[in-house]
Scaffold this motif. Structure first.
Motif, PDB file in Angstrom:
ATOM      1  N   ALA A  27       0.811  -1.224   0.000  1.00 35.76           N
ATOM      2  CA  ALA A  27       0.000   0.000   0.000  1.00 35.76           C
ATOM      3  C   ALA A  27       0.842   1.272   0.000  1.00 35.76           C
ATOM      4  N   ALA A  28       2.112   1.162   0.338  1.00 39.72           N
ATOM      5  CA  ALA A  28       2.978   2.350   0.388  1.00 39.72           C
ATOM      6  C   ALA A  28       3.268   2.900  -1.009  1.00 39.72           C
ATOM      7  N   ILE A  29       3.350   2.048  -1.996  1.00 39.85           N
ATOM      8  CA  ILE A  29       3.724   2.482  -3.349  1.00 39.85           C
ATOM      9  C   ILE A  29       2.644   3.353  -3.992  1.00 39.85           C
ATOM     10  N   PRO A  30       1.363   2.973  -3.965  1.00 35.85           N
ATOM     11  CA  PRO A  30       0.339   3.872  -4.508  1.00 35.85           C
ATOM     12  C   PRO A  30       0.264   5.203  -3.737  1.00 35.85           C
ATOM     13  N   ALA A  31       0.484   5.150  -2.423  1.00 42.85           N
ATOM     14  CA  ALA A  31       0.466   6.379  -1.627  1.00 42.85           C
ATOM     15  C   ALA A  31       1.611   7.299  -2.030  1.00 42.85           C
ATOM     16  N   LEU A  32       2.782   6.724  -2.258  1.00 41.31           N
ATOM     17  CA  LEU A  32       3.930   7.517  -2.693  1.00 41.31           C
ATOM     18  C   LEU A  32       3.694   8.086  -4.085  1.00 41.31           C
ATOM     19  N   SER A  33       3.124   7.289  -4.977  1.00 43.67           N
ATOM     20  CA  SER A  33       2.808   7.773  -6.317  1.00 43.67           C
ATOM     21  C   SER A  33       1.818   8.931  -6.265  1.00 43.67           C
ATOM     22  N   ALA A  34       0.871   8.876  -5.350  1.00 48.93           N
ATOM     23  CA  ALA A  34      -0.095   9.964  -5.196  1.00 48.93           C
ATOM     24  C   ALA A  34       0.607  11.245  -4.762  1.00 48.93           C
ATOM     25  N   LYS A  35       1.572  11.123  -3.861  1.00 45.85           N
ATOM     26  CA  LYS A  35       2.345  12.295  -3.427  1.00 45.85           C
ATOM     27  C   LYS A  35       3.164  12.858  -4.583  1.00 45.85           C
ATOM     28  N   VAL A  36       3.786  11.998  -5.354  1.00 47.80           N
ATOM     29  CA  VAL A  36       4.556  12.437  -6.526  1.00 47.80           C
ATOM     30  C   VAL A  36       3.635  13.140  -7.513  1.00 47.80           C
ATOM     31  N   ARG A  37       2.449  12.581  -7.717  1.00 45.34           N
ATOM     32  CA  ARG A  37       1.463  13.188  -8.611  1.00 45.34           C
ATOM     33  C   ARG A  37       1.097  14.592  -8.137  1.00 45.34           C
ATOM     34  N   GLU A  38       0.873  14.761  -6.826  1.00 47.50           N
ATOM     35  CA  GLU A  38       0.552  16.071  -6.258  1.00 47.50           C
ATOM     36  C   GLU A  38       1.688  17.062  -6.495  1.00 47.50           C
ATOM     37  N   LEU A  39       2.920  16.624  -6.267  1.00 48.37           N
ATOM     38  CA  LEU A  39       4.080  17.489  -6.493  1.00 48.37           C
ATOM     39  C   LEU A  39       4.193  17.893  -7.955  1.00 48.37           C
ATOM     40  N   CYS A  40       3.974  16.949  -8.846  1.00 45.82           N
ATOM     41  CA  CYS A  40       4.038  17.231 -10.283  1.00 45.82           C
ATOM     42  C   CYS A  40       2.939  18.196 -10.714  1.00 45.82           C
ATOM     43  N   ASP A  41       1.735  17.998 -10.200  1.00 40.58           N
ATOM     44  CA  ASP A  41       0.627  18.888 -10.537  1.00 40.58           C
ATOM     45  C   ASP A  41       0.935  20.319 -10.106  1.00 40.58           C
ATOM     46  N   ALA A  42       1.490  20.475  -8.903  1.00 42.77           N
ATOM     47  CA  ALA A  42       1.854  21.809  -8.417  1.00 42.77           C
ATOM     48  C   ALA A  42       2.965  22.410  -9.270  1.00 42.77           C
ATOM     49  N   ALA A  43       3.926  21.600  -9.671  1.00 46.77           N
ATOM     50  CA  ALA A  43       5.029  22.080 -10.510  1.00 46.77           C
ATOM     51  C   ALA A  43       4.518  22.506 -11.885  1.00 46.77           C
ATOM     52  N   ILE A  44       3.569  21.771 -12.415  1.00 44.45           N
ATOM     53  CA  ILE A  44       2.970  22.127 -13.709  1.00 44.45           C
ATOM     54  C   ILE A  44       2.296  23.496 -13.607  1.00 44.45           C
TER      55      ILE A  44
END
Length: 60
Positions: A27-44
């Motif tokens: 379950a840690a991997i999807p949670a980490l991917s969600a955090k990466v997605r949030e960071l990428c969205d903010a960077a975009i």
């Protein structure tokens, strides 16, 4: 539909094992991917505000 994994699972698990001597739950991997997605969205959004079409390190 499940979100795509944005991290290399084996690398994350190896890092956690090496750094902390711990195992990583599935379950840690999807949670980490969600955090990466949030960071990428903010960077975009940051790049868009700067009227750039390239996301740069300073956008993170």
């Amino acid at each position: 539909m499940s979100e795509e994994t944005l991290v290399v699972t084996s690398k994350v698990k190896a890092y956690i094992k090496e750094k902390g001597g711990m195992n990583t739950s599935a379950a840690a991997i999807p949670a980490l991917s969600a955090k990466v997605r949030e960071l990428c969205d903010a960077a975009i959004e940051s790049a868009k505000k700067a009227k750039r079409k390239t996301v740069m390190d300073k956008d993170f």
